[in-house]
Design a protein around this motif. Structure first.
Motif, PDB file in Angstrom:
ATOM      1  N   ALA A  95      -5.703  -9.085 -16.492  1.00  0.00           N
ATOM      2  CA  ALA A  95      -5.402  -8.326 -15.283  1.00  0.00           C
ATOM      3  C   ALA A  95      -6.036  -8.954 -14.048  1.00  0.00           C
ATOM      4  N   VAL A  96      -5.351  -8.815 -12.929  1.00  0.00           N
ATOM      5  CA  VAL A  96      -5.921  -9.106 -11.616  1.00  0.00           C
ATOM      6  C   VAL A  96      -6.456  -7.792 -11.070  1.00  0.00           C
ATOM      7  N   ILE A  97      -7.718  -7.793 -10.662  1.00  0.00           N
ATOM      8  CA  ILE A  97      -8.334  -6.605 -10.065  1.00  0.00           C
ATOM      9  C   ILE A  97      -8.591  -6.881  -8.588  1.00  0.00           C
ATOM     10  N   ARG A  98      -8.069  -6.025  -7.743  1.00  0.00           N
ATOM     11  CA  ARG A  98      -8.323  -6.158  -6.305  1.00  0.00           C
ATOM     12  C   ARG A  98      -9.126  -4.946  -5.847  1.00  0.00           C
ATOM     13  N   LEU A  99     -10.289  -5.214  -5.297  1.00  0.00           N
ATOM     14  CA  LEU A  99     -11.143  -4.177  -4.720  1.00  0.00           C
ATOM     15  C   LEU A  99     -10.998  -4.227  -3.205  1.00  0.00           C
ATOM     16  N   VAL A 100     -10.713  -3.090  -2.585  1.00  0.00           N
ATOM     17  CA  VAL A 100     -10.481  -3.050  -1.137  1.00  0.00           C
ATOM     18  C   VAL A 100     -11.283  -1.917  -0.527  1.00  0.00           C
ATOM     19  N   GLY A 101     -11.924  -2.215   0.592  1.00  0.00           N
ATOM     20  CA  GLY A 101     -12.602  -1.188   1.375  1.00  0.00           C
ATOM     21  C   GLY A 101     -12.269  -1.362   2.847  1.00  0.00           C
ATOM     22  N   THR A 102     -11.733  -0.322   3.491  1.00  0.00           N
ATOM     23  CA  THR A 102     -11.401  -0.401   4.909  1.00  0.00           C
ATOM     24  C   THR A 102     -12.281   0.568   5.714  1.00  0.00           C
ATOM     25  N   ARG A 103     -12.186   0.469   7.029  1.00  0.00           N
ATOM     26  CA  ARG A 103     -12.957   1.341   7.913  1.00  0.00           C
ATOM     27  C   ARG A 103     -12.509   2.797   7.793  1.00  0.00           C
ATOM     28  N   GLY A 104     -11.320   3.025   7.235  1.00  0.00           N
ATOM     29  CA  GLY A 104     -10.785   4.380   7.147  1.00  0.00           C
ATOM     30  C   GLY A 104     -10.070   4.769   8.422  1.00  0.00           C
ATOM     31  N   VAL A 105      -9.825   6.049   8.604  1.00  0.00           N
ATOM     32  CA  VAL A 105      -9.096   6.505   9.792  1.00  0.00           C
ATOM     33  C   VAL A 105     -10.014   6.780  10.974  1.00  0.00           C
ATOM     34  N   ASP A 106     -11.303   6.841  10.721  1.00  0.00           N
ATOM     35  CA  ASP A 106     -12.282   7.148  11.763  1.00  0.00           C
ATOM     36  C   ASP A 106     -13.406   6.118  11.680  1.00  0.00           C
ATOM     37  N   PRO A 107     -13.745   5.439  12.788  1.00  0.00           N
ATOM     38  CA  PRO A 107     -14.824   4.451  12.739  1.00  0.00           C
ATOM     39  C   PRO A 107     -16.142   5.008  12.208  1.00  0.00           C
ATOM     40  N   ALA A 108     -16.317   6.323  12.317  1.00  0.00           N
ATOM     41  CA  ALA A 108     -17.550   6.937  11.823  1.00  0.00           C
ATOM     42  C   ALA A 108     -17.512   7.184  10.314  1.00  0.00           C
ATOM     43  N   GLY A 109     -16.382   6.914   9.680  1.00  0.00           N
ATOM     44  CA  GLY A 109     -16.274   7.082   8.231  1.00  0.00           C
ATOM     45  C   GLY A 109     -15.565   8.364   7.854  1.00  0.00           C
ATOM     46  N   PRO A 110     -15.328   8.546   6.546  1.00  0.00           N
ATOM     47  CA  PRO A 110     -15.681   7.642   5.440  1.00  0.00           C
ATOM     48  C   PRO A 110     -14.691   6.492   5.307  1.00  0.00           C
ATOM     49  N   PRO A 111     -15.069   5.447   4.566  1.00  0.00           N
ATOM     50  CA  PRO A 111     -14.147   4.342   4.357  1.00  0.00           C
ATOM     51  C   PRO A 111     -13.032   4.731   3.388  1.00  0.00           C
ATOM     52  N   THR A 112     -11.986   3.927   3.380  1.00  0.00           N
ATOM     53  CA  THR A 112     -10.930   4.063   2.382  1.00  0.00           C
ATOM     54  C   THR A 112     -11.135   2.960   1.345  1.00  0.00           C
ATOM     55  N   CYS A 113     -11.248   3.346   0.079  1.00  0.00           N
ATOM     56  CA  CYS A 113     -11.595   2.359  -0.947  1.00  0.00           C
ATOM     57  C   CYS A 113     -10.728   2.538  -2.187  1.00  0.00           C
TER      58      CYS A 113
END
Length: 293
Positions: A95-113
């Motif tokens: 399997a290929v595993i891709r881990l992603v973390g973004t800033r989310g919808v608000d710069p103050a958090g939480p992130p989207t992961c």
């Protein structure tokens, strides 16, 4: 079929969700601004390879972006959940595993992961077996740009990969398989999704060489694992600087990456590079020895 695990404040260890259903808001800053980081790794026999190195690099990239992500324990739990779901759907398939973390919808958090798992594409194995033709492409930065302009985030694995993908499309239009970036002061850097590796012999000593990290390249987890075992096996190790001329007259050149592993380069800008199946096999075995531990 694929498997998708979301890490949320209410499910910090992740929960399985439908990979074919909408999961991401259009206002997510990862989508709107490419503000996030990621890692891609290989899983064999239900085990993620070089996980510590990938999680360390994910954390380092997040730090460069001032991005707060879940700690390693939560990512590990999410990966375990994803591997179990992937095995349920596919059985014992790599399997290929891709881990992603973004800033989310608000710069103050939480992130989207999230952790996303899918079968290894056939093209990865094919290029590993037959070798690849590459083009040299000017990256447009000097080899000093990483230290002089840290806001460029050179050496961090961000999701802002449009330039990398454009480079690959350009190479494909020219009939090549991949590319190697060169700095404006003519130093060899890296591939759009890979690390450059050279094998050569000097004064009877076999040496593996890779470009200088301080030139603004991403620290390669695959290259790092190979170097660790190759040194024990008697190889000398080198870290550039390298120019385009250094790609020729050696025992071999490879593009190293987590999923494709070691893809031997058979030509650069149409100029032939010697390819040794025996040497590729030897180095691949050393790499796999490292990833098994």
């Amino acid at each position: 079929m694929s498997a998708l695990v979301l890490l949320t404040p209410t499910d910090p260890d992740g929960r399985v969700v439908d990979p074919h259903a909408p999961q991401l808001l259009v206002t997510d800053l990862g989508v709107v601004r490419g503000d996030g980081v990621f890692e891609t790794l290989l899983a064999v026999d239900g085990r993620a390879l070089q996980l510590d190195a990938h999680l360390d690099r994910l954390a380092s990239s997040a730090t460069a972006l001032d991005l707060s992500l879940p700690d390693g324990a939560h990512w590990r739990a999410a990966i375990d959940t994803g591997l179990a779901e992937f095995a349920r759907r596919h059985g014992n398939v790599d399997a290929v595993i891709r881990l992603v973390g973004t800033r989310g919808v608000d710069p103050a958090g939480p992130p989207t992961c999230w952790a996303y798992l899918q079968p290894v594409p056939a093209s990865s194995r094919e290029q590993r077996d037959r070798g690849i033709d590459v083009l040299l492409l000017d990256r447009g930065y000097s080899s000093e740009a990483a230290s002089e302009a840290p806001w460029l985030l050179l050496g961090s694995k961000t999701i802002s990969y449009a330039v990398n993908m454009a480079a690959l499309r350009h190479a494909h239009r020219q009939g090549a398989d991949d590319a190697i970036f060169v700095s404006s002061d003519r130093q060899v850097l890296e591939g759009p999704t890979s690390t450059v590796l050279i094998a050569r012999t000097r004064d009877g000593v076999r040496e593996l060489v890779t470009p200088l990290l301080r030139s603004g390249i991403l620290a390669g987890t695959t290259q790092g694992a190979l170097f660790a075992t190759a040194q024990t096996a008697g190889w000398s190790l080198g870290y550039g600087p390298l120019t385009p001329d250094d790609l020729f007259g050696n025992n071999g050149v490879w593009l190293a990456s987590s999923v494709r592993l070691l893809a031997p380069v058979r030509s650069v800008d149409g100029r032939a590079i010697p390819v040794s199946a025996e040497l590729t096999s030897e180095l691949t075995e050393l790499l796999l020895t490292a990833t098994r531990h």
